[in-house]
Design an enzyme around this catalytic site. Structure first.
Site, PDB file in Angstrom:
ATOM      1  N   ASP A  70      -4.789   0.034  -6.658  1.00  0.00           N
ATOM      2  CA  ASP A  70      -3.344   0.000  -6.875  1.00  0.00           C
ATOM      3  C   ASP A  70      -2.620  -0.783  -5.781  1.00  0.00           C
ATOM      4  O   ASP A  70      -1.616  -1.447  -6.044  1.00  0.00           O
ATOM      5  CB  ASP A  70      -2.789   1.420  -6.960  1.00  0.00           C
ATOM      6  CG  ASP A  70      -3.035   2.045  -8.334  1.00  0.00           C
ATOM      7  OD1 ASP A  70      -3.490   1.328  -9.244  1.00  0.00           O
ATOM      8  OD2 ASP A  70      -2.760   3.252  -8.488  1.00  0.00           O
ATOM      9  N   ASN A 146       6.650   0.575  -5.844  1.00  0.00           N
ATOM     10  CA  ASN A 146       6.456   2.023  -5.803  1.00  0.00           C
ATOM     11  C   ASN A 146       7.679   2.720  -5.231  1.00  0.00           C
ATOM     12  O   ASN A 146       8.355   3.469  -5.917  1.00  0.00           O
ATOM     13  CB  ASN A 146       5.230   2.398  -4.974  1.00  0.00           C
ATOM     14  CG  ASN A 146       3.995   2.627  -5.819  1.00  0.00           C
ATOM     15  OD1 ASN A 146       4.047   2.569  -7.037  1.00  0.00           O
ATOM     16  ND2 ASN A 146       2.879   2.881  -5.178  1.00  0.00           N
ATOM     17  N   ASP A 176      11.041  15.697   5.956  1.00  0.00           N
ATOM     18  CA  ASP A 176      10.058  14.835   6.607  1.00  0.00           C
ATOM     19  C   ASP A 176      10.239  13.389   6.173  1.00  0.00           C
ATOM     20  O   ASP A 176       9.907  12.464   6.915  1.00  0.00           O
ATOM     21  CB  ASP A 176       8.638  15.292   6.275  1.00  0.00           C
ATOM     22  CG  ASP A 176       8.226  16.519   7.066  1.00  0.00           C
ATOM     23  OD1 ASP A 176       8.968  16.924   7.987  1.00  0.00           O
ATOM     24  OD2 ASP A 176       7.155  17.084   6.766  1.00  0.00           O
TER      25      ASP A 176
END
Length: 293
Positions: A70, A146, A176
């Site tokens: 990917d 992405n 986070d």
């Protein structure tokens, strides 16, 4: 006479791509189709692919073949972004969401593409500008297929981010990381942070907080024309800006990232042999409740 006159190759930086390259070169030789590759990639192999710079690869190739996983596929899509050149993903390792064929299937896949027996699936991208020091005072343009993420640096305070939609603040996260993802990225970082799985055919943008310390910790699903912005708040620690998993910059309080979705920024080859949901079920090991198994 087929539709393919030149094929471009993009290679995984480490995995052995020689069998796949040989399969493509042999298929192309029999049909008098040129095979092109980036100099830094094909020069490390003994093969008949012609080394050309990136801009020439995109301009000349009728098809780009991504040989890897990917990550390689995402890099191939960034190369052709804004062009009509379709990208075929050939898997060299673990099962990927974006790869369509295995190495053994490459000759048959190329024959199908040459004969027009395929479809293309448009994929959305995200565009933004990140700080890049004195050399680029206006910032560095980045493109992600992405996600774009503001990520806490170990040892620093949490990411404190004000999230706005259409210029109006909606929620402040302490987390986070806070990321903006495409449907393609919904099965990547966004999924691990608790975001929903979204079909790549949906024009939507996700805003997801990873390990949020906020009362409101839900993901947002926005329409493609509802542009999100991420503002780093004064109480935030220093953050890394990750673009498709690559660190592109470091930012601190006061910085704002405006994210613009780009519809159909790249085209992915599909043959219809499996669905997105079948790939998601296998890779994510989706199972039901034990109560109904």
């Amino acid at each position: 006479m087929g539709t393919l006159h030149a094929i471009g190759l993009v290679l995984h930086p480490e995995r052995d791509a020689k069998p796949a390259i040989d399969a493509v070169v042999e298929w192309a030789r029999r049909r008098d189709v040129a095979v092109l590759g980036l100099p830094e990639e094909v020069d490390r192999l003994v093969c008949d692919a012609v080394a050309v710079p990136a801009h020439e690869l995109v301009e000349r190739a009728d098809l780009l073949i991504s040989l890897g996983g990917d990550g390689t596929m995402l890099r191939s899509m960034r190369l052709v972004a804004g062009h009509a050149t379709p990208v075929l993903g050939a898997n060299l390792g673990r099962l990927g969401f974006l790869a369509e064929v295995d190495v053994a299937e490459l000759p048959a896949a190329l024959s199908d593409i040459d004969a027009g027996r395929y479809s293309v699936e448009p994929r959305m991208a995200l565009r933004s500008v990140v700080p890049d020091g004195p050399g680029l005072p206006d910032g560095k343009p980045v493109l992600a297929f992405n996600d774009i993420a503001l990520v806490r640096i170990p040892g620093q305070a949490s990411a404190a981010i004000a999230t706005s939609v259409l210029g109006r603040e909606f929620v402040r996260y302490a987390a986070d990381a806070v990321l903006v993802a495409t449907p393609t990225g919904s099965t990547a970082y966004s999924f691990s942070a608790g975001g929903p799985i979204v079909s790549p055919t949906v024009d939507a943008v996700l805003v997801v907080a990873a390990s949020a310390h906020s009362t409101f910790d839900r993901a947002l699903v926005l329409a493609a024309d509802e542009r999100p912005s991420l503002q780093v708040l004064p109480v935030s620690g220093q953050l890394a800006v990750e673009v498709d998993g690559r660190v592109e910059a470091y930012v601190g309080p006061g910085v704002r990232l405006d994210v613009t979705p780009v519809r159909a920024a790249a085209l992915v080859v599909r043959f219809g042999r499996s669905t997105f949901y079948e790939r998601a079920r296998r890779k994510l090991r989706v199972t039901g409740s034990l109560e109904v198994e």
